[in-house]
Scaffold this motif. Structure first.
Motif, PDB file in Angstrom:
ATOM      1  N   GLY A   1      -2.103   5.714   2.877  1.00 60.91           N
ATOM      2  CA  GLY A   1      -1.141   4.777   3.740  1.00 60.91           C
ATOM      3  C   GLY A   1      -0.327   3.941   3.038  1.00 60.91           C
ATOM      4  O   GLY A   1       0.898   3.780   3.452  1.00 60.91           O
ATOM      5  N   PHE A   2      -0.684   3.408   1.911  1.00 57.39           N
ATOM      6  CA  PHE A   2       0.468   2.681   1.136  1.00 57.39           C
ATOM      7  C   PHE A   2       1.616   3.812   0.634  1.00 57.39           C
ATOM      8  O   PHE A   2       2.657   3.428   0.757  1.00 57.39           O
ATOM      9  CB  PHE A   2      -0.406   2.089  -0.302  1.00 57.39           C
ATOM     10  N   VAL A   3       1.227   4.955   0.436  1.00 58.65           N
ATOM     11  CA  VAL A   3       2.247   5.923  -0.129  1.00 58.65           C
ATOM     12  C   VAL A   3       3.360   6.109   0.946  1.00 58.65           C
ATOM     13  O   VAL A   3       4.335   6.267   0.955  1.00 58.65           O
ATOM     14  CB  VAL A   3       1.647   7.106  -0.750  1.00 58.65           C
ATOM     15  N   ALA A   4       2.622   6.479   2.238  1.00 60.11           N
ATOM     16  CA  ALA A   4       3.321   6.853   3.292  1.00 60.11           C
ATOM     17  C   ALA A   4       4.322   5.465   3.712  1.00 60.11           C
ATOM     18  O   ALA A   4       5.480   5.532   3.931  1.00 60.11           O
ATOM     19  CB  ALA A   4       2.650   6.996   4.542  1.00 60.11           C
ATOM     20  N   ALA A   5       3.717   4.379   3.519  1.00 56.76           N
ATOM     21  CA  ALA A   5       4.734   2.947   3.840  1.00 56.76           C
ATOM     22  C   ALA A   5       5.779   2.857   2.799  1.00 56.76           C
ATOM     23  O   ALA A   5       7.010   2.739   3.139  1.00 56.76           O
ATOM     24  CB  ALA A   5       3.779   1.752   3.785  1.00 56.76           C
ATOM     25  N   LYS A   6       5.563   3.305   1.419  1.00 61.06           N
ATOM     26  CA  LYS A   6       6.822   3.176   0.473  1.00 61.06           C
ATOM     27  C   LYS A   6       7.463   4.328   0.810  1.00 61.06           C
ATOM     28  O   LYS A   6       8.854   4.091   0.448  1.00 61.06           O
ATOM     29  CB  LYS A   6       5.942   3.387  -0.901  1.00 61.06           C
ATOM     30  N   VAL A   7       7.245   5.448   0.887  1.00 59.08           N
ATOM     31  CA  VAL A   7       8.240   6.527   1.012  1.00 59.08           C
ATOM     32  C   VAL A   7       8.845   6.313   2.419  1.00 59.08           C
ATOM     33  O   VAL A   7      10.123   6.755   2.451  1.00 59.08           O
ATOM     34  CB  VAL A   7       7.488   7.960   1.229  1.00 59.08           C
ATOM     35  N   SER A   8       8.380   5.894   3.606  1.00 66.96           N
ATOM     36  CA  SER A   8       9.164   5.691   4.743  1.00 66.96           C
ATOM     37  C   SER A   8      10.030   4.621   4.553  1.00 66.96           C
ATOM     38  O   SER A   8      11.118   4.559   5.330  1.00 66.96           O
ATOM     39  CB  SER A   8       8.184   5.262   5.535  1.00 66.96           C
ATOM     40  N   LEU A   9      10.014   3.644   3.569  1.00 66.67           N
ATOM     41  CA  LEU A   9      11.158   2.682   3.328  1.00 66.67           C
ATOM     42  C   LEU A   9      12.294   3.292   2.586  1.00 66.67           C
ATOM     43  O   LEU A   9      12.962   2.229   1.793  1.00 66.67           O
ATOM     44  CB  LEU A   9      10.555   1.471   2.851  1.00 66.67           C
ATOM     45  N   GLY A  10      11.939   4.543   1.816  1.00 73.40           N
ATOM     46  CA  GLY A  10      13.084   5.028   1.210  1.00 73.40           C
ATOM     47  C   GLY A  10      12.700   5.006  -0.382  1.00 73.40           C
ATOM     48  O   GLY A  10      13.497   5.343  -1.317  1.00 73.40           O
ATOM     49  N   ASP A  11      11.634   4.475  -0.892  1.00 77.14           N
ATOM     50  CA  ASP A  11      10.998   4.487  -2.221  1.00 77.14           C
ATOM     51  C   ASP A  11      10.905   5.887  -2.838  1.00 77.14           C
ATOM     52  O   ASP A  11      10.569   6.867  -2.082  1.00 77.14           O
ATOM     53  CB  ASP A  11       9.882   3.561  -2.620  1.00 77.14           C
ATOM     54  N   SER A  12      11.180   6.083  -4.146  1.00 74.32           N
ATOM     55  CA  SER A  12      10.912   7.040  -4.834  1.00 74.32           C
ATOM     56  C   SER A  12       9.214   7.524  -4.538  1.00 74.32           C
ATOM     57  O   SER A  12       8.555   6.775  -4.848  1.00 74.32           O
ATOM     58  CB  SER A  12      11.158   7.043  -6.241  1.00 74.32           C
ATOM     59  N   LEU A  13       9.093   8.712  -4.588  1.00 75.08           N
ATOM     60  CA  LEU A  13       7.688   9.611  -4.531  1.00 75.08           C
ATOM     61  C   LEU A  13       6.942   9.169  -5.767  1.00 75.08           C
ATOM     62  O   LEU A  13       5.827   8.831  -5.992  1.00 75.08           O
ATOM     63  CB  LEU A  13       7.582  10.814  -4.036  1.00 75.08           C
ATOM     64  N   LEU A  14       7.701   9.515  -6.874  1.00 73.66           N
ATOM     65  CA  LEU A  14       7.159   9.386  -8.190  1.00 73.66           C
ATOM     66  C   LEU A  14       6.863   7.996  -8.658  1.00 73.66           C
ATOM     67  O   LEU A  14       5.914   7.593  -9.051  1.00 73.66           O
ATOM     68  CB  LEU A  14       8.224   9.990  -9.407  1.00 73.66           C
ATOM     69  N   GLU A  15       7.817   6.866  -8.207  1.00 78.73           N
ATOM     70  CA  GLU A  15       7.494   5.830  -8.585  1.00 78.73           C
ATOM     71  C   GLU A  15       6.373   5.295  -7.658  1.00 78.73           C
ATOM     72  O   GLU A  15       5.467   4.319  -8.273  1.00 78.73           O
ATOM     73  CB  GLU A  15       8.490   4.747  -8.173  1.00 78.73           C
ATOM     74  N   THR A  16       5.973   5.702  -6.622  1.00 77.93           N
ATOM     75  CA  THR A  16       5.109   5.421  -5.754  1.00 77.93           C
ATOM     76  C   THR A  16       3.724   5.449  -6.208  1.00 77.93           C
ATOM     77  O   THR A  16       2.697   5.060  -6.084  1.00 77.93           O
ATOM     78  CB  THR A  16       5.300   5.678  -4.316  1.00 77.93           C
ATOM     79  N   MET A  17       3.627   6.991  -6.664  1.00 78.14           N
ATOM     80  CA  MET A  17       2.476   7.473  -7.223  1.00 78.14           C
ATOM     81  C   MET A  17       2.088   6.862  -8.556  1.00 78.14           C
ATOM     82  O   MET A  17       0.801   6.667  -8.842  1.00 78.14           O
ATOM     83  CB  MET A  17       2.609   8.967  -7.245  1.00 78.14           C
ATOM     84  N   LEU A  18       3.143   6.239  -9.198  1.00 72.99           N
ATOM     85  CA  LEU A  18       2.845   5.604 -10.519  1.00 72.99           C
ATOM     86  C   LEU A  18       2.054   4.206 -10.168  1.00 72.99           C
ATOM     87  O   LEU A  18       1.385   3.603 -10.849  1.00 72.99           O
ATOM     88  CB  LEU A  18       3.870   5.104 -11.140  1.00 72.99           C
ATOM     89  N   LEU A  19       2.472   3.588  -9.036  1.00 80.62           N
ATOM     90  CA  LEU A  19       1.838   2.396  -8.520  1.00 80.62           C
ATOM     91  C   LEU A  19       0.322   2.459  -7.977  1.00 80.62           C
ATOM     92  O   LEU A  19      -0.266   1.551  -7.984  1.00 80.62           O
ATOM     93  CB  LEU A  19       2.750   1.623  -7.476  1.00 80.62           C
ATOM     94  N   VAL A  20       0.097   3.612  -7.306  1.00 80.01           N
ATOM     95  CA  VAL A  20      -1.058   3.648  -6.529  1.00 80.01           C
ATOM     96  C   VAL A  20      -2.342   3.470  -7.416  1.00 80.01           C
ATOM     97  O   VAL A  20      -3.316   2.863  -7.111  1.00 80.01           O
ATOM     98  CB  VAL A  20      -1.282   5.332  -6.220  1.00 80.01           C
ATOM     99  N   PRO A  21      -2.388   3.945  -8.793  1.00 79.19           N
ATOM    100  CA  PRO A  21      -3.812   3.672  -9.458  1.00 79.19           C
ATOM    101  C   PRO A  21      -4.048   2.042  -9.733  1.00 79.19           C
ATOM    102  O   PRO A  21      -5.148   1.821  -9.664  1.00 79.19           O
ATOM    103  CB  PRO A  21      -3.491   4.143 -10.981  1.00 79.19           C
ATOM    104  N   PHE A  22      -2.909   1.236  -9.878  1.00 79.54           N
ATOM    105  CA  PHE A  22      -3.020  -0.145  -9.993  1.00 79.54           C
ATOM    106  C   PHE A  22      -3.510  -0.887  -8.722  1.00 79.54           C
ATOM    107  O   PHE A  22      -4.219  -1.723  -8.720  1.00 79.54           O
ATOM    108  CB  PHE A  22      -1.730  -0.615 -10.542  1.00 79.54           C
ATOM    109  N   GLN A  23      -3.013  -0.241  -7.589  1.00 81.00           N
ATOM    110  CA  GLN A  23      -3.370  -0.758  -6.282  1.00 81.00           C
ATOM    111  C   GLN A  23      -5.211  -0.485  -6.136  1.00 81.00           C
ATOM    112  O   GLN A  23      -5.780  -1.437  -5.649  1.00 81.00           O
ATOM    113  CB  GLN A  23      -2.693  -0.142  -5.016  1.00 81.00           C
ATOM    114  N   ALA A  24      -5.474   0.599  -6.386  1.00 79.76           N
ATOM    115  CA  ALA A  24      -6.683   1.026  -6.374  1.00 79.76           C
ATOM    116  C   ALA A  24      -7.781   0.335  -7.302  1.00 79.76           C
ATOM    117  O   ALA A  24      -8.774  -0.189  -7.222  1.00 79.76           O
ATOM    118  CB  ALA A  24      -6.997   2.627  -6.723  1.00 79.76           C
ATOM    119  N   LEU A  25      -6.996  -0.153  -8.377  1.00 79.98           N
ATOM    120  CA  LEU A  25      -7.966  -0.512  -9.750  1.00 79.98           C
ATOM    121  C   LEU A  25      -8.198  -2.320  -9.162  1.00 79.98           C
ATOM    122  O   LEU A  25      -9.453  -2.675  -9.117  1.00 79.98           O
ATOM    123  CB  LEU A  25      -7.277  -0.848 -10.926  1.00 79.98           C
ATOM    124  N   GLU A  26      -7.361  -2.747  -8.514  1.00 74.83           N
ATOM    125  CA  GLU A  26      -7.427  -4.081  -7.893  1.00 74.83           C
ATOM    126  C   GLU A  26      -8.695  -4.157  -6.764  1.00 74.83           C
ATOM    127  O   GLU A  26      -9.592  -4.789  -6.956  1.00 74.83           O
ATOM    128  CB  GLU A  26      -6.344  -4.726  -7.392  1.00 74.83           C
TER     129      GLU A  26
END
Length: 756
Positions: A84-109
């Motif tokens: 859902g976080f990835v979908a929100a970022k991509v729908s706002l025009g963010d890069s998929l690669l950048e978003t995938m790099l942010l995912v592990p840290f969101q999960a870690l927290e």
């Protein structure tokens, strides 16, 4: 009815939900929507106003969901939320690669916070200490948000060329405040709100509407900063609804303040000359301060509720125990009034509870009143605990034995006084058994103390644990001074060494009877001792019982009987029986030494005439004096016996030569010419002696026959003479003899009872 014809089954909401969602897709879809929606809201709002994200709620919203199931089962939900976080970022025009790099840290927290809480609190209930829960949650949120912010900082700096400190600052505040608010709200919703009774929902909704109205009002007011007004309804929510009210209220305030600040309205926009990012910081600081204002109050109230509930439950359990216990329980004030009396007083003593609210010393047995009063005074003065057993009167009039335990405790009335907590139970049957046991023990002790024997118990360390009083008559020792001492100490080393082997046999499980001699009070005594192993219920030896009987009188009687059996009563010499037992031993000893044996038969001449002339009394005197004279003529080891009537025998087995034997026979004959003063007359006694001398194997009967033949020869020679016959001595074999003087020169004068 079901397909099998049974009755209809009750409808289970969970089972109905499972039928509607057999693959468990509903939680995954909900997590996707929740995380995606909150992420989209935060990112879209920040980008629309060209400001940093004010509040990141997506990660905290998953906490309550993840805590309901193990991490292995929570991975699908977590993955759905990250999608859902990835979908929100991509729908706002963010890069998929950048978003995938942010995912592990969101999960870690999210994982750090949820697992920290789960490990410390495997199950969160109404009894959980929320102070500890809040401490663990805040610390884990700091750690998780810090690690997440560091990761996001690196990616944003490398990808979007955002400043390092700016990225770390904005990301950490947004994640930490969002985690505290959303995580707490998620916990409250999943673990608390679903169990709130329907009657308390509407007051909560009413108070929340008031907070929403005030928050909306202060956030849209463009002229005066009235943001502090939200504290009053928030604290009211905390006071009325505790932790749930605080969490939901903080969520409303955080959403309102962050939204108003981001869109450029509200009290923080009254500050002139600052950037939107700084206004976001002020909003975040205000939200944090509001948390730290409301959180301590909520935690204190929650802890107070928890303690009050525990106290109520404890009081309920105590009252149930006290009310339904068979023991009598009372709380007694210093003046004696009972503030509480358990209903068991009715079953125990027949009295009503009201009858015991005032002191009732009259119910205590007269013999126990003074003692119990002294115990109460001592307890009041010294404190602590005490216990006593006394008699208390039943309503029917009879007395019961009560075992009472009392403790002095601070009064719950708050007047700085000390109350007595009293517990009493009926021990009448036990006391009767103890009294019967004491009586039985007293009877047994009376019996053992008066048994004419020493009864003792010795433990495995050879120490006395019991001795009856009869030991005083035997040794003069006091039983209490023997208890605890060892056998060696009491009996002495010499006697102990004789007793030790028998004691060891008894310790090995053998019953032992033996005799021994010892000296007490200067007298030699004989004892018979019986050692009996003392075994426990499993048969293991744990000591020894000793029964010691003095048998000195029995030994003396045995010796006297032996003396009477072997001694002539008139003369005190050995009798025919003893002589017959000893003669074979004499012969054996002589044969072993290759020595001569001399057996002399002595016969009083004309003894019948003495009895006829002077009477049997004088004849008895003559026999006694002749016996004493013979006893004086022999040496130690030689034997003199009276065979019967006026016939005596002398037996020697230490003769060196035939000459010596002849000289002894002659001396014997010569010294037996005596005159006896019998009182009524003086009697002259003459003797005939027949001796047998041998030095080879010869039976006792043959030896007696030889001596008898020699005596016959002496009598045939006219009496008052001696003859001897030899056997196994060479030339003297079968003959020999010598005559003695019959004249007055051969006589000695002996008076009655006196020899010279």
């Amino acid at each position: 009815p079901n397909a099998r014809g049974g009755s209809p089954q009750p409808k289970d909401p969970k089972s109905m939900l499972a039928r509607r969602d057999p693959h468990g897709l509903w939680p995954l879809f909900a997590a996707f929507v929740l995380a995606g929606g909150l992420s989209f809201y935060a990112l879209a709002l920040a980008r629309a106003n060209h400001s940093p994200v004010a509040l990141w709620l997506a990660n905290g919203a998953l906490i309550g969901w993840l805590l309901q199931r193990p991490l292995a089962q929570a991975w699908p939900v977590l993955v759905s939320a990250l999608l859902g976080f990835v979908a929100a970022k991509v729908s706002l025009g963010d890069s998929l690669l950048e978003t995938m790099l942010l995912v592990p840290f969101q999960a870690l927290e999210t994982v750090i916070v949820s697992e920290s809480i789960r490990r410390r609190f495997p199950q969160i209930t109404q009894d959980t200490r929320f102070i500890d829960l809040a401490r663990v949650g805040v610390i884990s949120a700091l750690v998780g948000s810090g690690l997440c912010a560091l990761g996001l900082m690196c990616i944003l700096h490398l990808w979007s060329q955002v400043g390092v400190l700016m990225a770390l600052n904005t990301q950490f505040r947004a994640h930490f405040v969002g985690m505290v608010i959303a995580g707490s709200a998620s916990l409250v919703f999943t673990l608390h709100l679903r169990r709130v009774p329907a009657g308390r929902i509407w007051p909560l909704v009413r108070d929340l509407i008031l907070l929403v109205a005030i928050t909306a009002g202060v956030c849209v007011e463009p002229r005066v900063p009235l943001v502090f007004l939200v504290y009053l309804p928030l604290l009211w929510l905390v006071y009325r609804h505790r932790f749930a009210g605080m969490v939901i209220g903080m969520a409303i305030i955080a959403l309102g303040v962050s939204l108003a600040t981001t869109v450029g309205v509200g009290p923080f926009n009254l500050v002139v000359g600052v950037t939107p990012a700084f206004r976001i910081v002020m909003g975040q600081v205000f939200i944090g301060i509001t948390c730290f204002v409301a959180l301590p109050v909520a935690l204190v109230l929650a802890e107070q509720d928890r303690l009050r509930k525990q106290m109520q439950e404890s009081e309920l359990r105590y009252r149930m125990l006290a009310d339904y216990s068979g023991d009598l329980v009372m709380r007694i004030r210093p003046n004696g009034d009972r503030m509480y009396v358990s209903p068991s007083v009715k079953d125990l003593l027949g009295w009503e509870v009201e009858d015991f609210h005032k002191p009732r010393p009259d119910l205590i047995h007269p013999d126990d009143r003074e003692r119990i009063a002294a115990e109460v005074v001592k307890l009041r003065m010294e404190g602590g605990t005490t216990n006593a057993t006394y008699r208390l009167q039943h309503k029917d009039g009879h007395y019961l034995w009560i075992e009472a335990f009392a403790r002095l405790v601070p009064s719950p009335d708050g007047d700085d006084t000390m109350d007595i907590i009293y517990t009493g139970r009926d021990v009448t049957e036990r006391v009767r058994i103890e009294q019967a046991l004491l009586e039985s023990q007293g009877q047994l002790r009376t019996v053992t103390d008066n048994v004419p024997a020493v009864i003792a118990r010795i433990d495995m360390n050879e120490r006395y644990t019991y001795v009856n009083r009869y030991v005083e008559q035997v040794s003069g020792e006091i039983p209490s001074e023997i208890i605890g001492r060892s056998v060696r100490e009491v009996r002495g080393s010499g006697l102990y060494e004789r007793l030790k082997p028998y004691l060891d046999r008894a310790y090995d499980g053998e019953s032992v009877i033996f005799e021994y001699a010892a000296e007490y009070r200067g007298k030699p005594l004989h004892f018979q001792c019986h050692y009996v192993p003392d075994r426990d219920a499993r048969g293991k030896v744990r000591g020894v019982y000793a029964l010691t009987t003095e048998i000195t009188h029995i030994k003396n009687a045995e010796r006297e009987l032996l003396r009477l059996a072997h001694q002539d009563m008139l003369t005190g010499l050995a009798n025919r029986r003893y002589f017959s037992e000893r003669v074979s031993i004499f012969l054996m000893q002589a044969q072993q030494r290759n020595a001569m044996v001399l057996l002399a038969l002595v016969d009083i001449d004309n003894f019948k005439a003495i009895n006829d002339t002077y009477g049997h009394a004088v004849g008895d005197v003559v026999l006694a004096e002749v016996g004493q004279c013979l006893q004086k003529l022999v040496r130690e080891g030689e034997m003199v016996a009276r065979l019967g009537g006026d016939e005596f025998v002398v037996l020697c087995n230490d003769i060196g030569s035939l000459k010596q034997a002849k000289a002894f026979v002659q001396s014997l004959w010569e010294r037996l010419h005596i005159t006896i003063d019998a009182g009524v007359a003086k009697v002259t006694v003459n003797m005939s002696v027949g001796a047998a001398i041998c030095k080879n194997e010869l039976s006792d009967d043959a030896l007696m026959k030889l001596a008898d033949d020699a005596l016959y020869k002496a009598k045939e020679a006219g009496r008052d003479t001696y003859r001897y016959l030899t056997h196994g001595l060479g030339n003297g074999d079968g003959g020999g003899g010598s005559s003695g003087s019959n004249g007055a020169n051969g006589h000695q004068d002996i008076k009655l009872g006196q020899a010279r």
